[in-house]
Design an enzyme around this catalytic site. Sequence first.
Site, PDB file in Angstrom:
ATOM      1  N   GLY A  68      46.436  52.527 -51.807  1.00  0.00           N
ATOM      2  CA  GLY A  68      46.484  53.515 -51.489  1.00  0.00           C
ATOM      3  C   GLY A  68      45.659  54.320 -51.324  1.00  0.00           C
ATOM      4  O   GLY A  68      44.355  53.333 -51.503  1.00  0.00           O
ATOM      5  N   LYS A  92      20.375  33.184 -16.064  1.00  0.00           N
ATOM      6  CA  LYS A  92      20.494  33.390 -17.520  1.00  0.00           C
ATOM      7  C   LYS A  92      19.112  32.805 -18.649  1.00  0.00           C
ATOM      8  O   LYS A  92      19.058  31.828 -17.362  1.00  0.00           O
ATOM      9  CB  LYS A  92      21.162  32.100 -18.258  1.00  0.00           C
ATOM     10  CG  LYS A  92      22.055  32.181 -19.451  1.00  0.00           C
ATOM     11  CD  LYS A  92      21.275  31.711 -19.974  1.00  0.00           C
ATOM     12  CE  LYS A  92      21.320  29.861 -20.422  1.00  0.00           C
ATOM     13  NZ  LYS A  92      20.369  29.727 -21.223  1.00  0.00           N
ATOM     14  N   GLN A 144      37.907  46.705 -52.745  1.00  0.00           N
ATOM     15  CA  GLN A 144      39.195  47.893 -53.413  1.00  0.00           C
ATOM     16  C   GLN A 144      40.098  46.544 -53.307  1.00  0.00           C
ATOM     17  O   GLN A 144      40.377  45.520 -52.541  1.00  0.00           O
ATOM     18  CB  GLN A 144      39.806  48.833 -52.123  1.00  0.00           C
ATOM     19  CG  GLN A 144      40.648  49.130 -53.587  1.00  0.00           C
ATOM     20  CD  GLN A 144      41.686  49.871 -52.041  1.00  0.00           C
ATOM     21  OE1 GLN A 144      41.209  50.121 -50.973  1.00  0.00           O
ATOM     22  NE2 GLN A 144      42.560  50.902 -52.425  1.00  0.00           N
ATOM     23  N   ARG A 184      49.914  47.251 -37.319  1.00  0.00           N
ATOM     24  CA  ARG A 184      50.150  47.146 -36.648  1.00  0.00           C
ATOM     25  C   ARG A 184      49.328  46.319 -35.683  1.00  0.00           C
ATOM     26  O   ARG A 184      49.865  46.985 -34.367  1.00  0.00           O
ATOM     27  CB  ARG A 184      50.215  48.488 -36.171  1.00  0.00           C
ATOM     28  CG  ARG A 184      51.512  49.230 -37.475  1.00  0.00           C
ATOM     29  CD  ARG A 184      52.028  50.876 -37.139  1.00  0.00           C
ATOM     30  NE  ARG A 184      51.844  51.589 -36.037  1.00  0.00           N
ATOM     31  CZ  ARG A 184      51.488  52.272 -35.939  1.00  0.00           C
ATOM     32  NH1 ARG A 184      51.195  53.380 -36.837  1.00  0.00           N
ATOM     33  NH2 ARG A 184      51.026  52.863 -34.382  1.00  0.00           N
ATOM     34  N   ASN A 240      19.163  23.078 -16.510  1.00  0.00           N
ATOM     35  CA  ASN A 240      18.284  23.080 -17.461  1.00  0.00           C
ATOM     36  C   ASN A 240      18.712  22.574 -18.216  1.00  0.00           C
ATOM     37  O   ASN A 240      18.373  22.408 -20.092  1.00  0.00           O
ATOM     38  CB  ASN A 240      18.470  24.486 -17.981  1.00  0.00           C
ATOM     39  CG  ASN A 240      19.974  25.505 -17.953  1.00  0.00           C
ATOM     40  OD1 ASN A 240      20.621  24.963 -16.963  1.00  0.00           O
ATOM     41  ND2 ASN A 240      19.996  26.164 -18.624  1.00  0.00           N
TER      42      ASN A 240
END
Length: 444
Positions: free
Chosen positions: A80, A331, A75, A20, A366
Amino acid sequence: MTSTSRPLTAVILAAGLGTRMKSRLPKALHRLANRPMINHLIDTVQQVADDIVVVVGPDMPALEKAAHPHRSVVQTERLGTGHAARTAEPFFGEGDVIILNADNPLISSETLHNLLSARKNGAALAMLGMRPKDPARYGRVVEANGNVQRIVEYKDATDEERGIGLCNAGAFCASAQDLRVWLSQIDNKNAQNEYYLTDVVALAAQSRTVQCVVADEAELAGVNSRAELAQVEHSIQQRLRAAAMANGATLVAPETVFFSADTVIETDVTIEPNVFFGPGVTVRSDSIIRAFSHLENCTIGEAVSIGPYARIRPGTICEKGSHVGNFVELKNVTLGAGAKANHLTYLGDASIGAATNIGAGTITCNYDGVFKHRTTIGANGFIGSNAILVAPVNIGDEALIAAGSVITANVSDGAMAFGRARQTEKTERGRETMTALRKKKEQG
């Protein structure tokens, strides 16, 4: 860690794809407050469990990495939740086992302690339940004489059973020995042909006591869709905002501030509206983060002013008393104590000395298209407006860079550097040029 002599193993079921969610990303890796969903639950479970085992699906290396250093088991077939729990059985140990779902990231350590208390007080199996306003498609908890008899999944429930308000929240605790027995007895004779973990409740109730510990719906809500992910994000943000204010920060408009799970905000910090904190941000005392600023993986020192409209990117350290103004981007920069970059500036891969002033429009160049290079500016300097500093370049202490300069070579301490063409003046040339241009315009 548990306070009793019996060790506790926590098993987190995380193999679901989350269809979903409409995503190629495993559901447990979807992010909440800039951290994978499963890591929120792991952080909580670590407070009560001695060992953690995460059940993942096949081809989920990123999920295994997120769970590290805790053990992951695969798994291989999705048959389930009961089958997923069986996959982890070799690692149950000999104490108690608590089984949880990775898509319940808001569960608190207090609730887990309440679940463990029910076990200690005589329940062979303790489980978590809730009474949601809209029970929707949750499994229903069927009780008799104060004890749980069974859980019926929504798809298998009768109309009468769907009218029950007490719903399963997906967490169970029992001894490892009992769980092994019950898990070996469940089958897949149901609407989905799956092995339901919830079937252990009916098996336990045949001869033992099963107790349901009820907790708040907001804490136990699961994430099965993008809409539910957004709802849980909202809940986490409310918690983080409340914690920041309780610790002494001022949030002018709390509902507009977004934190990451690891954001550190010290006392007497003021945060104006519409500020976003990415991961890895620390803001020290007495600083102000002005409106519409974005920060990530950076450290803001004491009494620093940031913004408005500033972007502080990874690797940046703003030292005590420094200023970053509007439309400034940093930065991987160290901005020294008392240094200022107040207007329309990009500084990348740079070290700025204490009390240096960076003029409006300054850029550190830079990147040469292949490599990054560093700019170093000394203390007590002045960088004029619209200066372009082409890295690698070193500018000394108390140096002055003239406005509009392109600097490609090192500048010594105390020097003034010009990197621009000499200004010349042509008498009457301006008027003549404009007259000629207007004449051409008139002629079409």
